[in-house]
Motif scaffolding. Structure first.
Motif, short mmCIF file in Angstrom:
data_model
loop_
_atom_site.label_atom_id
_atom_site.label_comp_id
_atom_site.label_asym_id
_atom_site.label_seq_id
_atom_site.Cartn_x
_atom_site.Cartn_y
_atom_site.Cartn_z
N LEU A 284 0.85 -1.19 0.00
CA LEU A 284 0.00 0.00 0.00
C LEU A 284 0.88 1.24 0.00
O LEU A 284 1.84 1.33 0.76
CB LEU A 284 -0.89 0.06 1.25
N SER A 285 0.54 2.24 -0.79
CA SER A 285 1.27 3.51 -0.72
C SER A 285 1.02 4.18 0.63
O SER A 285 1.89 4.88 1.15
CB SER A 285 0.87 4.44 -1.87
N PHE A 286 -0.14 3.94 1.22
CA PHE A 286 -0.47 4.51 2.52
C PHE A 286 0.53 4.08 3.59
O PHE A 286 0.91 4.86 4.47
CB PHE A 286 -1.88 4.08 2.93
N ALA A 287 0.99 2.82 3.49
CA ALA A 287 1.95 2.31 4.47
C ALA A 287 3.28 3.03 4.40
O ALA A 287 4.06 3.01 5.36
CB ALA A 287 2.14 0.81 4.27
N ASP A 288 3.55 3.68 3.27
CA ASP A 288 4.79 4.44 3.10
C ASP A 288 4.57 5.93 3.33
O ASP A 288 5.41 6.77 2.93
CB ASP A 288 5.37 4.21 1.70
#
Length: 328
Positions: A284-288
């Motif tokens: 997930l891009s959110f996790a980054d």
């Protein structure tokens, strides 16, 4: 073999098949669902049904995609009879992302990690046996299915609008109630990760969003080890990119176990219904730490699935007005 649904330049619907790089129309087919039901009635597989119909006119799928004429590869005349559902914590590495969202100072083992361990220990049972029950969620019906290339719209009350690059299984229920898998497709299981992070009991709320899958349906079995790429494009530049893994070699559950725990419910074995089941992701891009914006473009691709799945993001303005329910 790959199947796709599209609108022709004259406005009529059609089904296209691709086996060797060149796509052609499937004679007499205007929907993948009808094609699948015909295959079931004839007692043969989907690829055999396509072969029996011969080859129609050649079609340029990339051009159709650019012109906005490609549809999701499987749908239903009545959108209420298409079910969008999914399972989470199914991929190796998925627990660390979820656990970081839910971990608190007083917890030593979150419910997310407990669920993931259940899958590691019992998600791939011996043939003929039932394994551990996975996390399961509902996303909506056919009204929430967005065509490849069309915008993924985030509601005004959403706190986040993030991609989830994964593989989806596409199914139809036969007249006798048996579920049949047509194949698999790339999918963007679009979610609200900030809402989910606020409380894991809000997972159900965070998943009630639109989703996209396709453009092509891969007929047959899923390769055991898949590697694709997920990227986020803003103002023409890639601001985030990462590989994502799928296939049973990268999963804590077998596909058969995930399918059993979905179709064990009579509700999901209604003749003629269509199911799109998202198998989860660990990327997930959110996790980054990425926060998406209106106008961003989600791009998901994998060489084993043909054309990439691309959808722009549209964010609706916030609206603090409550929904009023009228009494009759």
């Amino acid at each position: 073999m790959f199947l796709s649904q599209l609108t022709l330049t004259d406005g009529t619907r059609a089904v296209a098949a691709r086996t060797d790089g060149a796509a052609h129309l499937v004679p007499g087919a205007t929907s993948t669902r009808d094609l699948a039901l015909a295959a079931i009635a004839a007692g043969r597989g989907l690829a055999a049904e396509v072969a029996a119909r011969g080859r129609g006119d050649a079609v340029d799928l990339a051009e159709a995609l650019d012109q906005g004429r490609l549809l999701v590869p499987l749908d239903h005349d009545d959108p209420a009879h298409l079910h969008l559902t999914g399972t989470g914590l199914t991929h190796l590495g998925s627990a660390s992302t979820r656990d970081a969202m839910h971990q608190s100072a007083v917890e030593t083992l979150t419910d997310s990690m407990k669920m993931f361990r259940m899958g590691l220990e019992g998600g791939k049972p011996d043939q003929g046996r039932i394994g551990a029950q996975p996390e399961w969620f509902y996303k909506g019906n056919g009204h929430a299915a967005v065509a490849p290339g069309a915008p993924l719209t985030s509601p005004g009350f959403a706190l986040d609008a993030g991609e989830e690059p994964e593989i989806a299984g596409l199914y139809i229920i036969a007249p006798d109630g048996r579920p049949f898998r047509l194949g698999f497709a790339l999918a963007n299981e679009f979610s609200d990760h900030v809402t989910e992070r606020g409380n894991y009991l809000w997972l159900a709320h965070s998943k009630l969003r639109v989703a996209s899958f396709g453009p092509e349906l891969r007929v047959g079995e899923l390769p055991a080890d898949l590697c694709g790429t997920s990227r986020l494009v803003r103002d023409g530049a890639v601001i985030w990119e990462k590989p994502f893994l799928s296939g049973e070699a990268n999963m804590s559950h077998s596909l058969a176990n995930l399918e059993h725990h979905h179709f064990k419910y009579d509700l999901f074995r209604r003749p003629g219904d269509v199911h799109v089941h998202f198998f989860g992701t660990a990327t997930l891009s959110f996790a980054d730490g990425i926060t998406t914006r209106d106008g961003d473009s989600f791009q998901i691709e994998c060489p084993d699935f043909g054309l990439p799945l691309v959808n722009p993001l549209t964010q609706c303005p916030a609206d603090a007005t409550p929904v009023a329910v009228a009494a009759l």
